[in-house]
Design an enzyme around this catalytic site. Structure first.
Site, PDB file in Angstrom:
ATOM      1  NE  ARG A 172      -3.789   0.239   2.241  1.00 30.43           N
ATOM      2  CZ  ARG A 172      -4.544   0.712   3.239  1.00 30.43           C
ATOM      3  NH1 ARG A 172      -4.545   0.088   4.413  1.00 30.43           N
ATOM      4  NH2 ARG A 172      -5.267   1.805   3.077  1.00 30.43           N
ATOM      5  CB  CYS A 230      -1.782   3.559   9.821  1.00 27.75           C
ATOM      6  SG  CYS A 230      -3.149   4.160  10.857  1.00 27.75           S
TER       7      CYS A 230
END
Length: 275
Positions: A172, A230
């Site tokens: 990601r 995050c």
């Protein structure tokens, strides 16, 4: 005080003269609600706390899990029996992300005695109960600001001046995949530091020296300040907790990638970690 506690230490303190308030924060991203698992069996005396509804505000421009209203959060904690001077132990199903979110929120709002059960419920060897307790209401009153907090502009600046860690999976970070948010990639200048590398196969944190070595290898020893983000501020709290175990202060960007990537004016970097 260490920010984590072992299952044996938790059992001993729970049987002692000053037992901690126990919070069960079982939660999975995109998974089933944790309440049925709680009702099927939990550490005796533990109170269930809903991450999506009680440890986050409504999703929107501030991200998928923006910070809850402090007064509403305080009311949840008081109903769970949390007082200003009572120790608190938080646990989840074992991943540690949800427990870390509760730990960070309590610390950010001024509670000084809160720890995460290392390894979560899976580490607990004692009895479990199905009764849902009704604790005596506590007196905890949130005072936000006890821990530092980054916004998007602050995260961008820290990526240039210090060390900004991206706690998501490496794919990601690189932008190879993005299963949730508008676009893949990372904040320019951020360093990839997947949360999964903070723990062993049993879900317990690596030793403090091992974590310190990990973060030193990522540049924490050379940085004037360390920040973490995050996807939505949940696993990032786990990384802040891991840094605390290592003795390294760190600041959370709570809006994280879900807030950053929703703003089309924000730059997006893709590709491997420049380090």
């Amino acid at each position: 005080m260490k920010p984590i506690i072992t299952a044996s230490e938790c059992a001993s303190e729970s049987a002692g003269p000053r037992p901690p308030v126990l919070l069960d924060v079982r939660w999975q991203l995109g998974g089933p609600h944790g309440r049925p698992d709680y009702e099927a069996g939990h550490i005796p005396g533990a109170v269930f706390v809903d991450l999506d509804a009680e440890l986050a505000g409504p999703a929107g421009s501030g991200g998928r899990h923006p910070l809850p209203d402090p007064e509403e959060f305080g009311a949840v904690m008081r109903r769970a029996g949390v007082s200003r001077d009572t120790p608190v132990v938080v646990y989840d199903g074992g991943q540690g992300w949800a427990a870390a979110r509760a730990w960070w929120l309590l610390r950010w709002t001024g509670h000084t005695d809160v720890r995460v059960l290392d390894g979560g419920l899976a580490a607990w060897q004692g009895d479990r109960e199905t009764d849902v307790p009704t604790p005596t209401e506590g007196d905890f009153r949130p005072a936000p600001g006890a821990l530092p907090l980054l916004d998007a502009d602050g995260a961008a600046a820290l990526a240039r001046s210090g060390l900004l860690l991206d706690a998501r999976a490496a794919e990601r970070y690189r932008g190879d995949v993005e299963p949730i948010d508008r676009v893949g990639g990372h904040i320019p200048g951020a360093v990839s530091a997947p949360t999964s590398e903070n723990t062993g196969d049993d879900g317990r944190f690596l030793s403090a020296p091992s974590l310190a070595a990990r973060f030193k290898g990522l540049g924490a020893d050379r940085a004037s300040e360390v920040g973490v983000y995050c996807g939505s501020g949940v696993s990032g709290a786990h990384e802040v907790l891991a840094l605390a175990v290592a003795g390294i202060p760190a600041t959370l960007y709570a809006g994280s990638w879900s807030e950053w990537s929703a703003d089309e004016s924000r730059p997006v970097a893709k590709g491997p970690d420049p380090q």
